[in-house]
Design an enzyme around this catalytic site. Structure first.
Site, PDB file in Angstrom:
ATOM      1  N   HIS A  98      10.454   7.269   4.828  1.00 23.56           N
ATOM      2  CA  HIS A  98      10.825   7.321   6.299  1.00 23.56           C
ATOM      3  C   HIS A  98       9.638   7.988   7.122  1.00 23.56           C
ATOM      4  O   HIS A  98       8.625   8.379   6.256  1.00 23.56           O
ATOM      5  CB  HIS A  98      12.122   8.404   6.723  1.00 23.56           C
ATOM      6  CG  HIS A  98      13.228   7.139   6.651  1.00 23.56           C
ATOM      7  ND1 HIS A  98      14.049   7.352   5.614  1.00 23.56           N
ATOM      8  CD2 HIS A  98      13.861   6.736   7.551  1.00 23.56           C
ATOM      9  CE1 HIS A  98      15.172   6.665   5.851  1.00 23.56           C
ATOM     10  NE2 HIS A  98      15.083   6.122   7.085  1.00 23.56           N
ATOM     11  N   LYS A 120      10.993  12.644  10.378  1.00 24.01           N
ATOM     12  CA  LYS A 120      12.414  12.737  10.158  1.00 24.01           C
ATOM     13  C   LYS A 120      12.484  14.298   9.530  1.00 24.01           C
ATOM     14  O   LYS A 120      11.798  14.647   8.673  1.00 24.01           O
ATOM     15  CB  LYS A 120      12.856  11.641   9.000  1.00 24.01           C
ATOM     16  CG  LYS A 120      14.140  11.596   8.641  1.00 24.01           C
ATOM     17  CD  LYS A 120      14.547  10.411   7.861  1.00 24.01           C
ATOM     18  CE  LYS A 120      16.043  10.295   7.648  1.00 24.01           C
ATOM     19  NZ  LYS A 120      16.984  10.294   8.712  1.00 24.01           N
TER      20      LYS A 120
HETATM   21  P1  NAD Z   1      14.376  12.042  18.067  1.00 20.54           P
HETATM   22  O1  NAD Z   1      14.017  13.548  17.632  1.00 20.54           O
HETATM   23  O2  NAD Z   1      12.936  11.180  18.556  1.00 20.54           O
HETATM   24  O3  NAD Z   1      15.587  12.069  19.164  1.00 20.54           O
HETATM   25  C1  NAD Z   1      16.339  12.862  19.158  1.00 20.54           C
HETATM   26  C2  NAD Z   1      16.600  13.337  20.530  1.00 20.54           C
HETATM   27  O4  NAD Z   1      17.961  14.190  20.783  1.00 20.54           O
HETATM   28  C3  NAD Z   1      15.586  14.173  21.298  1.00 20.54           C
HETATM   29  O5  NAD Z   1      15.000  13.493  22.520  1.00 20.54           O
HETATM   30  C4  NAD Z   1      16.097  15.537  21.315  1.00 20.54           C
HETATM   31  O6  NAD Z   1      15.373  16.279  22.552  1.00 20.54           O
HETATM   32  C5  NAD Z   1      17.628  15.194  21.831  1.00 20.54           C
HETATM   33  N1  NAD Z   1      18.453  16.431  21.801  1.00 20.54           N
HETATM   34  C6  NAD Z   1      18.324  17.636  20.886  1.00 20.54           C
HETATM   35  N2  NAD Z   1      19.158  18.513  21.089  1.00 20.54           N
HETATM   36  C7  NAD Z   1      20.004  17.783  22.214  1.00 20.54           C
HETATM   37  C8  NAD Z   1      20.990  18.541  22.947  1.00 20.54           C
HETATM   38  N3  NAD Z   1      21.626  19.603  22.645  1.00 20.54           N
HETATM   39  N4  NAD Z   1      21.651  17.617  24.025  1.00 20.54           N
HETATM   40  C9  NAD Z   1      21.079  16.422  24.318  1.00 20.54           C
HETATM   41  N5  NAD Z   1      19.806  16.118  23.512  1.00 20.54           N
HETATM   42  C10 NAD Z   1      19.519  16.665  22.509  1.00 20.54           C
HETATM   43  O7  NAD Z   1      15.025  11.449  16.488  1.00 20.54           O
HETATM   44  P2  NAD Z   1      15.450   9.947  16.610  1.00 20.54           P
HETATM   45  O8  NAD Z   1      14.415   9.488  15.518  1.00 20.54           O
HETATM   46  O9  NAD Z   1      15.810   9.247  17.853  1.00 20.54           O
HETATM   47  O10 NAD Z   1      16.775  10.062  15.604  1.00 20.54           O
HETATM   48  C11 NAD Z   1      17.810  10.741  16.061  1.00 20.54           C
HETATM   49  C12 NAD Z   1      19.085  10.690  15.012  1.00 20.54           C
HETATM   50  O11 NAD Z   1      19.393   9.450  15.030  1.00 20.54           O
HETATM   51  C13 NAD Z   1      18.468  11.380  13.698  1.00 20.54           C
HETATM   52  O12 NAD Z   1      19.834  12.052  13.292  1.00 20.54           O
HETATM   53  C14 NAD Z   1      18.362  10.192  12.942  1.00 20.54           C
HETATM   54  O13 NAD Z   1      18.448  10.412  11.596  1.00 20.54           O
HETATM   55  C15 NAD Z   1      19.226   9.107  13.593  1.00 20.54           C
HETATM   56  N6  NAD Z   1      19.083   7.744  13.226  1.00 20.54           N
HETATM   57  C16 NAD Z   1      20.366   7.129  12.921  1.00 20.54           C
HETATM   58  C17 NAD Z   1      20.481   5.713  12.654  1.00 20.54           C
HETATM   59  C18 NAD Z   1      21.303   4.991  12.441  1.00 20.54           C
HETATM   60  O14 NAD Z   1      21.364   3.637  12.285  1.00 20.54           O
HETATM   61  N7  NAD Z   1      22.625   5.669  12.293  1.00 20.54           N
HETATM   62  C19 NAD Z   1      18.974   5.044  12.991  1.00 20.54           C
HETATM   63  C20 NAD Z   1      17.711   5.876  13.406  1.00 20.54           C
HETATM   64  C21 NAD Z   1      17.868   7.181  13.257  1.00 20.54           C
END
Ligand code: NAD
Length: 266
Positions: free
Chosen positions: A154, A158
């Protein structure tokens, strides 16, 4: 269907806003970020580069959910659990993409899902979910004669390791082989640690650059090897999977579902 997105300014947030906008019958009604985020007040559409939508990024999930049918949450487990509580209080559906849930946190999510329909899936891609099915098949055929090792790659931002998808792959193989994943997962080999045990499932993690997500499960036998691999080329398919999960949830009873349920693979 009125959709709100939390984590709207994150890497997945932009992809989710675009996927919702592109889907007939779906309307983005709210975009939520953490208190203090520099993009609070910005237009969600401009942030996601899909054009102005008139939806401002807010940190008020309670007010946002009053005008939404479903929440898509790609943040982090501790944040997601708080959001789930709010959605349960308001009787709203939730699609969770956040990864890194501990068994206890998963139990807490299941508790909230007693009153609302929830999809929780560490990987929303159709391809990865097909892989889960293929892994079950492979483990059934190969049985105990093949050593199993899992390697995932990744991007360098991450936070959780190994990925939720890699853990799920390990669980699928372990369950199929009648093993307890938590007992047989081996995350660390260093120095004179001895030969691998027959039962263990090696879990290796690579982090770097902008890799969206790659997973390979090796079934290694004497003189031959099978590799089942998935490579994600963009985040869009995760977002499309989340939208599909929202549509599927519409007529479902309360409960905790996963993408295998959504895709009819369970
Ligand atoms: P990222 O860090 O780019 O985005 C996360 C966002 O959440 C950030 O903008 C952050 O400011 C926000 N956030 C944090 N605390 C918050 C709160 N209390 N209230 C509202 N917003 C808040 O991360 P990402 O790459 O977008 O990934 C996010 C999550 O999704 C991770 O856990 C990742 O592993 C997961 N993910 C899952 C899949 C899937 O298919 N299930 C695919 C990709 C990523």
């Amino acid at each position: 269907m009125k959709v709100a997105i939390v984590g709207a300014a994150g890497r997945m947030g932009g992809r989710l806003i675009q996927a919702v906008q592109e889907t007939p019958g779906m309307e983005l009604t709210g975009a939520v970020e953490r208190t203090g985020h520099p993009q609070l007040g910005a237009d969600a559409g401009l942030l996601a580069a899909v054009g102005k939508l008139g939806i401002k990024i807010t940190d008020d999930l309670v007010a946002t959910m009053a005008n939404a049918d479903v929440l898509i949450d790609f943040t982090f487990p501790e944040v997601t659990l708080k959001n789930l509580e709010i959605c349960a209080q308001q009787g709203k559906m939730v699609v969770i993409g956040s990864t890194g849930f501990t068994p206890e946190q998963k139990q807490q999510a299941a508790h909230f899902a007693e009153t609302i329909p929830v999809v929780l899936a560490p990987n929303m891609s159709v391809g990865v979910n097909a892989c889960f099915k293929l892994l079950k098949e492979a483990a059934n055929i190969l049985g105990d004669d093949f050593d199993v090792e899992i390697v995932e790659l990744h991007h360098n931002k991450k936070k959780d390791s190994p990925s939720g998808t890699a853990v799920r792959m390990g669980e699928v193989v372990a369950d199929t082989l009648g093993r307890d994943y938590n007992q047989v997962a081996n995350y660390h080999r260093e120095g004179m640690c001895g030969a691998r045990t027959h039962e263990e499932i090696g879990m290796q993690t690579v982090r770097g650059g902008d890799i969206v997500g790659e997973h390979t499960v090796y079934f290694i036998g004497m003189g031959e090897r099978i590799e089942i691999s998935h490579r994600a080329m963009s985040r869009d398919m995760f977002a499309r999977g989340a939208v599909r999960a929202c549509q599927w949830l519409q007529d479902k009873d309360p409960g905790l579902y996963d993408m295998q349920d959504v895709l009819g693979l369970s």
